[in-house]
Design a protein around this motif. Structure first.
Motif, PDB file in Angstrom:
ATOM      1  N   GLU A  84      -5.167 -17.944   6.896  1.00  0.00           N
ATOM      2  CA  GLU A  84      -6.501 -18.313   7.403  1.00  0.00           C
ATOM      3  C   GLU A  84      -7.425 -17.093   7.477  1.00  0.00           C
ATOM      4  OE1 GLU A  84      -5.707 -21.712  10.653  1.00  0.00           O
ATOM      5  OE2 GLU A  84      -4.603 -19.866  11.064  1.00  0.00           O
ATOM      6  N   GLN A  85      -6.961 -15.943   6.963  1.00  0.00           N
ATOM      7  CA  GLN A  85      -7.745 -14.717   7.129  1.00  0.00           C
ATOM      8  C   GLN A  85      -8.224 -14.173   5.788  1.00  0.00           C
ATOM      9  OE1 GLN A  85      -6.075 -11.905   9.953  1.00  0.00           O
ATOM     10  NE2 GLN A  85      -4.627 -13.451  10.702  1.00  0.00           N
ATOM     11  N   SER A  86      -9.284 -13.385   5.835  1.00  0.00           N
ATOM     12  CA  SER A  86      -9.875 -12.852   4.605  1.00  0.00           C
ATOM     13  C   SER A  86      -8.900 -11.949   3.864  1.00  0.00           C
ATOM     14  CB  SER A  86     -11.132 -12.043   4.926  1.00  0.00           C
ATOM     15  OG  SER A  86     -11.530 -11.331   3.759  1.00  0.00           O
ATOM     16  N   HIS A  87      -8.914 -12.077   2.541  1.00  0.00           N
ATOM     17  CA  HIS A  87      -8.086 -11.176   1.734  1.00  0.00           C
ATOM     18  C   HIS A  87      -8.688  -9.775   1.712  1.00  0.00           C
ATOM     19  CE1 HIS A  87     -11.195 -12.826  -0.828  1.00  0.00           C
ATOM     20  NE2 HIS A  87     -10.981 -11.903  -1.728  1.00  0.00           N
ATOM     21  N   ARG A  88      -9.922  -9.636   2.185  1.00  0.00           N
ATOM     22  CA  ARG A  88     -10.543  -8.300   2.222  1.00  0.00           C
ATOM     23  C   ARG A  88     -10.472  -7.670   3.617  1.00  0.00           C
ATOM     24  NH1 ARG A  88     -11.748  -7.771  -2.963  1.00  0.00           N
ATOM     25  NH2 ARG A  88     -12.563  -9.615  -3.997  1.00  0.00           N
ATOM     26  N   GLY A  89      -9.856  -8.394   4.548  1.00  0.00           N
ATOM     27  CA  GLY A  89      -9.753  -7.864   5.912  1.00  0.00           C
ATOM     28  C   GLY A  89      -8.599  -6.876   6.053  1.00  0.00           C
ATOM     29  N   PRO A  90      -8.586  -6.137   7.180  1.00  0.00           N
ATOM     30  CA  PRO A  90      -7.579  -5.076   7.347  1.00  0.00           C
ATOM     31  C   PRO A  90      -6.149  -5.611   7.456  1.00  0.00           C
ATOM     32  CG  PRO A  90      -8.875  -5.371   9.365  1.00  0.00           C
ATOM     33  CD  PRO A  90      -9.530  -6.207   8.305  1.00  0.00           C
ATOM     34  N   VAL A  91      -5.982  -6.827   7.963  1.00  0.00           N
ATOM     35  CA  VAL A  91      -4.616  -7.326   8.165  1.00  0.00           C
ATOM     36  C   VAL A  91      -3.960  -7.605   6.812  1.00  0.00           C
ATOM     37  CG1 VAL A  91      -3.188  -9.064   9.317  1.00  0.00           C
ATOM     38  CG2 VAL A  91      -5.360  -8.354  10.345  1.00  0.00           C
ATOM     39  N   PHE A  92      -4.695  -8.309   5.933  1.00  0.00           N
ATOM     40  CA  PHE A  92      -4.104  -8.573   4.619  1.00  0.00           C
ATOM     41  C   PHE A  92      -4.018  -7.300   3.786  1.00  0.00           C
ATOM     42  CE2 PHE A  92      -4.104  -9.664   0.130  1.00  0.00           C
ATOM     43  CZ  PHE A  92      -2.908 -10.350   0.102  1.00  0.00           C
ATOM     44  N   ASP A  93      -4.998  -6.425   3.955  1.00  0.00           N
ATOM     45  CA  ASP A  93      -4.988  -5.173   3.191  1.00  0.00           C
ATOM     46  C   ASP A  93      -3.692  -4.399   3.445  1.00  0.00           C
ATOM     47  OD1 ASP A  93      -6.635  -3.711   1.331  1.00  0.00           O
ATOM     48  OD2 ASP A  93      -6.524  -2.096   2.811  1.00  0.00           O
ATOM     49  N   LYS A  94      -3.297  -4.386   4.713  1.00  0.00           N
ATOM     50  CA  LYS A  94      -2.052  -3.681   5.067  1.00  0.00           C
ATOM     51  C   LYS A  94      -0.858  -4.386   4.400  1.00  0.00           C
ATOM     52  CE  LYS A  94       0.344  -1.890   9.136  1.00  0.00           C
ATOM     53  NZ  LYS A  94       1.388  -2.796   9.584  1.00  0.00           N
ATOM     54  N   ILE A  95      -0.893  -5.715   4.390  1.00  0.00           N
ATOM     55  CA  ILE A  95       0.220  -6.482   3.814  1.00  0.00           C
ATOM     56  C   ILE A  95       0.379  -6.172   2.327  1.00  0.00           C
ATOM     57  CG2 ILE A  95       0.895  -8.851   3.136  1.00  0.00           C
ATOM     58  CD1 ILE A  95      -0.089  -9.766   5.902  1.00  0.00           C
ATOM     59  N   ILE A  96      -0.719  -6.198   1.580  1.00  0.00           N
ATOM     60  CA  ILE A  96      -0.605  -6.006   0.124  1.00  0.00           C
ATOM     61  C   ILE A  96      -0.241  -4.548  -0.199  1.00  0.00           C
ATOM     62  CG2 ILE A  96      -3.089  -5.670  -0.362  1.00  0.00           C
ATOM     63  CD1 ILE A  96      -2.641  -7.347  -2.940  1.00  0.00           C
ATOM     64  N   GLN A  97      -0.786  -3.632   0.588  1.00  0.00           N
ATOM     65  CA  GLN A  97      -0.438  -2.228   0.332  1.00  0.00           C
ATOM     66  C   GLN A  97       1.026  -1.950   0.619  1.00  0.00           C
ATOM     67  OE1 GLN A  97      -2.948   0.963   1.533  1.00  0.00           O
ATOM     68  NE2 GLN A  97      -4.788  -0.292   1.418  1.00  0.00           N
ATOM     69  N   GLU A  98       1.505  -2.526   1.718  1.00  0.00           N
ATOM     70  CA  GLU A  98       2.914  -2.325   2.073  1.00  0.00           C
ATOM     71  C   GLU A  98       3.828  -2.995   1.051  1.00  0.00           C
ATOM     72  OE1 GLU A  98       2.898  -2.159   6.651  1.00  0.00           O
ATOM     73  OE2 GLU A  98       4.744  -3.227   6.109  1.00  0.00           O
ATOM     74  N   ALA A  99       3.420  -4.185   0.587  1.00  0.00           N
ATOM     75  CA  ALA A  99       4.241  -4.889  -0.408  1.00  0.00           C
ATOM     76  C   ALA A  99       4.359  -4.027  -1.666  1.00  0.00           C
ATOM     77  CB  ALA A  99       3.629  -6.253  -0.735  1.00  0.00           C
ATOM     78  N   GLU A 100       3.239  -3.464  -2.089  1.00  0.00           N
ATOM     79  CA  GLU A 100       3.292  -2.631  -3.303  1.00  0.00           C
ATOM     80  C   GLU A 100       4.161  -1.384  -3.069  1.00  0.00           C
ATOM     81  OE1 GLU A 100      -0.370  -1.616  -5.373  1.00  0.00           O
ATOM     82  OE2 GLU A 100       0.614   0.146  -6.251  1.00  0.00           O
ATOM     83  N   ALA A 101       3.968  -0.739  -1.922  1.00  0.00           N
ATOM     84  CA  ALA A 101       4.735   0.483  -1.644  1.00  0.00           C
ATOM     85  C   ALA A 101       6.233   0.167  -1.581  1.00  0.00           C
ATOM     86  CB  ALA A 101       4.256   1.102  -0.332  1.00  0.00           C
ATOM     87  N   ASP A 102       6.583  -0.946  -0.936  1.00  0.00           N
ATOM     88  CA  ASP A 102       8.006  -1.306  -0.818  1.00  0.00           C
ATOM     89  C   ASP A 102       8.602  -1.648  -2.184  1.00  0.00           C
ATOM     90  OD1 ASP A 102       7.939  -0.856   1.877  1.00  0.00           O
ATOM     91  OD2 ASP A 102       7.769  -2.965   2.453  1.00  0.00           O
ATOM     92  N   LEU A 103       7.819  -2.337  -3.015  1.00  0.00           N
ATOM     93  CA  LEU A 103       8.317  -2.673  -4.355  1.00  0.00           C
ATOM     94  C   LEU A 103       8.534  -1.396  -5.170  1.00  0.00           C
ATOM     95  CD1 LEU A 103       9.021  -5.067  -6.186  1.00  0.00           C
ATOM     96  CD2 LEU A 103       6.686  -4.996  -7.039  1.00  0.00           C
ATOM     97  N   ARG A 104       7.592  -0.452  -5.037  1.00  0.00           N
ATOM     98  CA  ARG A 104       7.736   0.823  -5.753  1.00  0.00           C
ATOM     99  C   ARG A 104       9.002   1.550  -5.307  1.00  0.00           C
ATOM    100  NH1 ARG A 104       3.658   2.747  -8.920  1.00  0.00           N
ATOM    101  NH2 ARG A 104       1.681   1.627  -8.824  1.00  0.00           N
ATOM    102  N   THR A 105       9.270   1.522  -3.998  1.00  0.00           N
ATOM    103  CA  THR A 105      10.470   2.182  -3.484  1.00  0.00           C
ATOM    104  C   THR A 105      11.732   1.477  -3.981  1.00  0.00           C
ATOM    105  OG1 THR A 105       9.240   2.749  -1.512  1.00  0.00           O
ATOM    106  CG2 THR A 105      11.632   2.903  -1.338  1.00  0.00           C
TER     107      THR A 105
END
Ligand code: PMP
Length: 362
Positions: free
Chosen positions: A39-60
């Motif tokens: 229910e939240q914006s994909h440009r908001g800080p909460v989702f931003d953290k989610i996508i960044q963390e997902a990418e970082a974890d996948l890279r690791t």
């Protein structure tokens, strides 16, 4: 949670119970934000953290270096059947495909259908993968890429080695992504839809070497352009936010299981429980794929009683809580898909059902 079944579906498939519970705990109120993440914006800080963390974890998890881009793409793996030739064959009209089953065949057919490149199928067999010599003899150093499907979900044929080629190697890993360690540097690009090994349908992950991301045909839709997706950090339009959230949780779950080496070992153990049961059945149970390239993720099998009695075994297995064991509609028989999230107890229940059924019916 005794009402959960052992779900052998090829996809959408079983997810880790821990992940489902975590998502459930955030369902009405995502970490104190008062709303579900969907229910939240994909440009908001909460989702931003989610996508960044997902990418970082996948890279690791995989060990993805900086010269590779990670893209979270909307839609199923089939979109990549079109996106790959559209993005990667512009300056070089010939592309090569290895066909080992339905999904690599479908990808080659889509490349042909687009009519923008000369599609050269260099191998065609659904029971085995080509040898290194067979590939070497056919691969054209002038071709734009060599495409293959690392694990054919329907035929149960899995490559044990990355095909060696002097051109970018592109792998569809939809049904074995994150199932074992891989050396990403051997690939130009790998991609996988989420609904088998890491999340809900609607999301595909693309990992691509950055130097392969170039300008494409002008008629290539913007949302299929890797250059556009990369420049916009996968957010040219609204990405499948909830699917990315769940994928991120699955990445963390895999880390907690010892990463890809840990999960790979467990997957081999589970698959060998089924293959050993089949090998010890005196021919009652059978696998079509050759032994050297049998899949650790999707195991198609038949028994000597024939297709007419297939429903009978499925009902027998269902009484033991094992469900969705029908083979793909194109080939019949049975199929056990045993992705990362299938617990060992599920495989134990299945092999016991196979043994009991054989004893009662031979
Ligand atoms: N590639 C493989 C190996 C698959 O198993 C599948 C789906 N079963 C696809 C591609 C197509 O995926 P989607 O339905 O997400 O387009």
């Amino acid at each position: 949670m005794s009402d959960r079944v052992f779900n052998f579906s090829a996809g959408p498939a079983v997810l880790p119970l821990e992940v489902l519970k975590e998502a459930q705990s955030n369902f009405l109120n995502h970490q104190g934000t008062g709303a579900n993440i969907m229910e939240q914006s994909h440009r908001g800080p909460v989702f931003d953290k989610i996508i960044q963390e997902a990418e970082a974890d996948l890279r690791t998890l995989i060990g993805i270096p900086d010269d590779y881009a990670v893209l979270f793409v909307s839609g199923g793996a089939s979109f990549q059947f079109s996106a790959i030739p559209l993005n990667l064959c512009k300056d070089n009209k010939k592309v090569q495909y290895i066909q080992t089953g339905t999904w690599s065949k479908t990808a080659a057919e889509e490349a042909k259908r687009l009519g923008i490149c000369d599609v050269d199928v260099i191998f065609n067999d659904t029971k085995r993968v080509p040898t290194a010599e067979e590939i070497k003899a056919k691969v054209d150093p002038e071709a734009a890429y060599l495409y293959y499907c690392d694990n054919e979900t329907i035929q149960g044929v899995e490559f044990q080695e990355v095909p060696e080629a002097p051109i970018p190697v592109i792998a569809d890993m939809s049904s074995n992504f994150l199932s074992r360690p891989i050396d990403i540097k051997k690939y130009g690009m790998v991609y996988a839809c989420a609904q088998k090994n890491f999340g809900p349908a609607g999301l595909t992950v693309v990992v691509i070497r950055k130097d392969l991301i170039k300008e494409t045909f002008p008629f290539c839709p913007n949302l299929l352009r890797y250059s556009v997706l990369e420049a916009n950090r996968s957010m040219k339009n609204t990405p499948p936010t909830y699917a990315i959230y769940i994928a991120g949780l699955v990445f963390k779950w895999i880390m907690s299981k010892g990463g890809l080496p840990g999960i790979g070992e467990l997957n081999r153990t589970k698959a060998m429980m089924i293959y050993d049961t089949i090998a010890q059945s005196n021919g009652f149970w059978n696998v079509p794929a050759e032994e050297t390239c049998r899949s650790m993720m999707n195991i198609p099998f038949t028994n000597t009683l024939g297709q007419d009695r297939a429903k009978e075994f499925m009902a027998f297995a269902k009484e033991r809580n094992c469900v969705t064991l029908a083979g793909h509609r194109s080939i019949g028989g049975f199929r056990a898909s045993i992705y990362n999230s299938m617990p060992v107890e599920g495989v134990e229940a299945l092999v016991q059902a196979m043994k009991d059924y054989q004893q009662a019916n031979q």
